[in-house]
Design an enzyme around this catalytic site. Structure first.
Site, short mmCIF file in Angstrom:
data_model
loop_
_atom_site.label_atom_id
_atom_site.label_comp_id
_atom_site.label_asym_id
_atom_site.label_seq_id
_atom_site.Cartn_x
_atom_site.Cartn_y
_atom_site.Cartn_z
N LYS A 211 0.15 4.29 -0.44
CA LYS A 211 -0.59 5.54 0.38
C LYS A 211 -0.48 6.56 -0.76
O LYS A 211 0.11 6.65 -2.12
CB LYS A 211 -0.20 5.81 1.57
CG LYS A 211 -0.38 4.72 2.47
CD LYS A 211 0.02 4.65 3.84
CE LYS A 211 0.02 3.35 4.37
NZ LYS A 211 -0.16 3.65 6.04
N ASN B 267 0.65 -1.16 -0.05
CA ASN B 267 -0.04 -0.02 0.02
C ASN B 267 0.89 1.29 -0.06
O ASN B 267 1.49 1.76 1.03
CB ASN B 267 -0.85 0.04 1.39
CG ASN B 267 -1.93 1.36 1.43
OD1 ASN B 267 -1.85 1.90 0.18
ND2 ASN B 267 -2.16 1.43 2.46
N GLU C 273 -6.00 -5.28 10.03
CA GLU C 273 -5.01 -3.98 10.34
C GLU C 273 -5.48 -3.33 11.67
O GLU C 273 -5.96 -2.40 11.57
CB GLU C 273 -5.09 -3.20 9.05
CG GLU C 273 -4.48 -3.75 7.70
CD GLU C 273 -3.94 -2.60 7.03
OE1 GLU C 273 -2.65 -2.76 6.62
OE2 GLU C 273 -4.49 -1.74 6.76
N SER D 27 2.98 -2.33 10.38
CA SER D 27 4.42 -2.51 10.50
C SER D 27 4.93 -3.86 10.25
O SER D 27 5.77 -3.95 10.77
CB SER D 27 4.57 -2.01 11.98
OG SER D 27 4.23 -0.53 12.24
N GLY E 100 1.98 2.19 10.51
CA GLY E 100 2.76 3.24 10.53
C GLY E 100 3.60 3.55 11.86
O GLY E 100 4.22 4.49 11.93
N GLU F 132 -7.23 4.60 7.39
CA GLU F 132 -7.05 6.04 7.19
C GLU F 132 -8.20 6.87 6.31
O GLU F 132 -8.47 7.83 6.67
CB GLU F 132 -5.69 6.18 6.49
CG GLU F 132 -4.23 6.01 7.30
CD GLU F 132 -2.99 5.63 6.45
OE1 GLU F 132 -3.15 5.51 5.16
OE2 GLU F 132 -2.15 4.90 7.28
N HIS G 164 -9.72 1.20 4.35
CA HIS G 164 -8.38 1.32 5.06
C HIS G 164 -8.75 2.35 6.02
O HIS G 164 -9.56 3.21 6.38
CB HIS G 164 -7.50 1.76 4.12
CG HIS G 164 -5.98 1.86 4.84
ND1 HIS G 164 -5.76 2.86 5.72
CD2 HIS G 164 -5.21 0.94 4.64
CE1 HIS G 164 -4.40 2.20 6.11
NE2 HIS G 164 -4.13 1.56 5.44
C1 PEP Z 1 -0.75 0.11 5.71
O1 PEP Z 1 -1.26 1.43 5.84
O2 PEP Z 1 -2.03 -0.51 5.40
C2 PEP Z 1 0.23 -0.52 6.49
C3 PEP Z 1 -0.07 -1.70 6.96
O3 PEP Z 1 0.98 0.46 6.94
P1 PEP Z 1 2.51 0.07 7.56
O4 PEP Z 1 2.94 -1.05 7.02
O5 PEP Z 1 3.28 1.14 7.15
O6 PEP Z 1 2.13 -0.27 9.11
#
Ligand code: PEP
Length: 254
Positions: free
Chosen positions: A11, A9, A167, A211, A173, A97, A95
């Site tokens: 972003k 992803n 998630e 992460s 993040g 976000e 997601h």
């Molecule tokens: C995400 O935004 O879906 C995500 C998993 O980000 P990160 O791996 O940076 O935590």
């Protein structure tokens, strides 16, 4: 058995030039994986068509990070699933976000899933709890509620078009991933919810995201209910993403 599914992803990151070198690097890793791992990346909207033309339809899948809940019409600024149909294979929906910064409710997420299916695309449905909900012991309840709301009316003959990404919001993040045990427990719980909802849900891949990186990928993917990873930051680093693909290949050989 379905190969592990790794999705990057991106972003709101990358210039077009950076996007081209990232897909080229990812493609190399995917070709080396020789079908033992399924891999997709989600560049920003403006790069999608050119990257799809560059890559063709095989090997590395191109997806979108979002789509409109509406069909075509007078909706300024929206990108509909029907517009995406010719340049992507899958669309990320719900997601955290999008939920947190753009007010996407479960109803909006369900509408987006519907739009994606109408175009014969695959939906990567994200669910997950915030830290306070986990600390209060509500994580399973939150995830189940998000899942069932988004999947209300979901057609049983389209289960193969669904990926669920667990998630936990507190892990996205932050550099603090869920432990492999916690990821496994929630993915197993999700499998149970999907089985209750659909009977047999074995066509649905369940990913973990938050992460995930080249250091923890193997441990996460080794868990029986973790069928893949949704990867943010590490997917923007060609070496890290390639190492995660390689980790998934190594596990598939065991
Ligand atoms: C995400 O935004 O879906 C995500 C998993 O980000 P990160 O791996 O940076 O935590």
């Amino acid at each position: 058995m379905t190969p592990p599914l790794l999705i990057g992803n991106w972003k709101s990151n990358t210039s077009y030039t950076e996007a081209v070198s990232l897909v080229d690097a990812s493609l190399e890793a995917v070709i080396a994986a020789d079908g033992k791992v399924w891999v997709g990346v989600t560049p920003p909207f403006p790069w999608l068509m050119a990257l799809r033309e560059r890559l063709g339809q095989g090997h590395l899948w191109i997806g979108a990070q979002n789509c409109s809940a509406t069909e075509m019409g007078a909706y300024t600024g929206e990108v509909t699933a029907s517009m995406l149909k010719d340049c992507v294979t899958f669309v990320i929906v719900g997601h955290s976000e999008r939920r947190a910064y753009y007010g996407e409710t479960d109803d909006v997420v369900r509408a987006k899933v519907t739009r994606v299916l109408e175009q014969d695309l695959h939906a990567v449905l994200c669910v997950g709890e915030v830290l306070e909900q986990r600390q209060a012991g509500d994580a399973e309840h939150v995830v189940k509620t998000q899942l069932l709301a988004a999947l209300e009316g979901y057609p049983e003959d389209k289960l193969y078009r669904l990926v669920v990404a667990y998630e936990p919001v507190w892990a996205i993040g932050t550099g603090v991933a869920a432990t492999a045990e916690d990821a496994e427990d929630m993915c197993a719980f999700i499998r149970g919810v999907l089985n209750d909802r659909f009977g047999d849900s074995s066509d649905i891949i369940i990913q973990y995201g938050g992460s995930a990186n080249e250091k923890n990928a193997a441990e996460l993917l080794a868990k029986p209910n973790v069928g893949g990873l949704l990867i943010g930051g590490a997917s923007l680093k060609p070496d890290a993403f390639a190492a995660m693909i390689q980790a998934a290949v190594s596990l598939s050989l065991i």
